[in-house]
Design a protein around this motif. Sequence first.
Motif, PDB file in Angstrom:
ATOM      1  N   ARG A 187       0.836  -1.204   0.000  1.00 31.11           N
ATOM      2  CA  ARG A 187       0.000   0.000   0.000  1.00 31.11           C
ATOM      3  C   ARG A 187       0.868   1.249   0.000  1.00 31.11           C
ATOM      4  NH1 ARG A 187      -3.136  -3.812   1.475  1.00 31.11           N
ATOM      5  NH2 ARG A 187      -5.317  -3.734   0.804  1.00 31.11           N
ATOM      6  N   ALA A 221       3.826   1.441  -1.298  1.00 33.43           N
ATOM      7  CA  ALA A 221       4.403   1.562  -2.645  1.00 33.43           C
ATOM      8  C   ALA A 221       3.393   2.178  -3.608  1.00 33.43           C
ATOM      9  CB  ALA A 221       4.847   0.188  -3.151  1.00 33.43           C
ATOM     10  N   ILE A 222       2.129   1.766  -3.453  1.00 30.58           N
ATOM     11  CA  ILE A 222       1.095   2.324  -4.338  1.00 30.58           C
ATOM     12  C   ILE A 222       0.936   3.810  -4.094  1.00 30.58           C
ATOM     13  CG2 ILE A 222      -1.395   2.369  -4.747  1.00 30.58           C
ATOM     14  CD1 ILE A 222      -1.380  -0.651  -4.370  1.00 30.58           C
ATOM     15  N   THR A 233       1.421   6.704  -6.725  1.00 31.01           N
ATOM     16  CA  THR A 233       0.371   7.677  -7.038  1.00 31.01           C
ATOM     17  C   THR A 233       0.923   9.091  -6.920  1.00 31.01           C
ATOM     18  OG1 THR A 233      -1.138   6.126  -5.996  1.00 31.01           O
ATOM     19  CG2 THR A 233      -2.023   8.300  -6.544  1.00 31.01           C
ATOM     20  N   ARG A 291       3.107   9.776  -9.772  1.00 32.13           N
ATOM     21  CA  ARG A 291       2.330  10.004 -10.989  1.00 32.13           C
ATOM     22  C   ARG A 291       1.693  11.385 -10.977  1.00 32.13           C
ATOM     23  NH1 ARG A 291      -1.560   5.174 -11.872  1.00 32.13           N
ATOM     24  NH2 ARG A 291       0.032   3.783 -11.076  1.00 32.13           N
TER      25      ARG A 291
END
Lengths: 177, 258
Positions: free
Chosen positions: B72, B74-75, B79, B82
């Motif tokens: 989580r 890492a996500i 994000t 990005r």
Amino acid sequence: MQDSNQLARFEQAVLPHLDAAYNLARWLTRNDHDAEDVVQEAYLRAFKFFGGFHGGDSRAWLLTIVRNTCYTWLQQNRRRELAVDLEEELQLVESNAPSPEATLLQSADNQMLRQALEELPEEFREVVILRELEGLSYKEIADLAELPLGTVMSRLARARKRLAARLGLSAAPGGLK
Amino acid sequence: MSCQETQDLIHGYFDGELDLVRSLEMERHLRDCQACSQAHQNYQALRSAITTGSLYFKSPVGLQRRIQSSMRKAIKAETRRRMWSWRWLSAGAALAVLALLTWSFLLLLTRPSANDLLTQEVISGHVRSLMATHLTDVSSSDQHTVKPWFNGRLDFSPPVKDLTDRGFPLVGGRLDYLSNRPVAALVYRRQQHFINLFICPATSDPDGEKRTVTRQGYHLIHWTAEGMTYWAVSDLNVGELQEFVRILQNQTAPPPPN
């Protein structure tokens, strides 16, 4: 939103194989802490590449990544153990072994077997783990480790011969002559 | 099947990877050969020792939770990354738009004005008339021949004066095309130099100031008078061309009532 869907799918497909991943990593690194690190990293890698996984055997897919992560990790953190000349050692052990019975094995010290397995060079150790503990077929092992089928079998043969010898079993037919 | 072959293939047999024919051969051999049969039993014993010997390492408690939380994290990092790249992208796009605007603005500034374009057209008309041996459609030094020739060819009647007595003999007249309309072109001569005088009805600045322009070695004098706009163009020196224009202006000025 897309990420959380992806994560849910990933967890559903790959998390159930955590034990298999840890078992392989633990046998290859031979250390609890290192195995945890490797597995954690392997899962992150697997999640990154999950977009490229289109169904199939998710356990074999995960184990491939775990195995690669292990070898990368071993290269970076440890000098790869010198491959022992198996045949030579085998001769030595065999000649020392008397003629024990298979029944002796039943009482063989578990610790001894574990140690014998840990002392195998990695390429032999991994085929035993994948075959005996994960129950993978030759084909699955060959795909996972990128080996020819014949090599899988010959590595298994040599590994078993050595393990049997270490446990005082005369494994090779005619070995007692 | 010999013992040597058996030694190689026993693992395939043992792992259930042999084809049927060879499996049967192996079974026959194992039945007959004590040593190989013993080896097979040993491998079975080894297998059962491995599989029942609690050699399987179960993942430690909490590892799954740690993995989930690290994924989580890492996500989230991804994000954020990005989002940043999205911000950079928008900033880049804004910059590109700004650059485009600046560029078109500069283009607008450096765009040749209507006058400049007309000047260029007049010079081109002059050069073309000398190049294409099409200096005149009607060749005459008689203004009473040249002026009527334009009747029916133009929707206006250009003033035509012969200036032979002032040193600028009329050579003739020709139709030309300037700034999207037909115009009268009168041709005068001064020694070996030709002067093209373009005449058309003025559309704007009824009594515009006289302008002299030099371009590509040609001199142009532009003026407006009596609702007509004039362009005199020649390779003649500026002084003589100005004299020509002065004479012409005096000639075409409405005659004083007498």
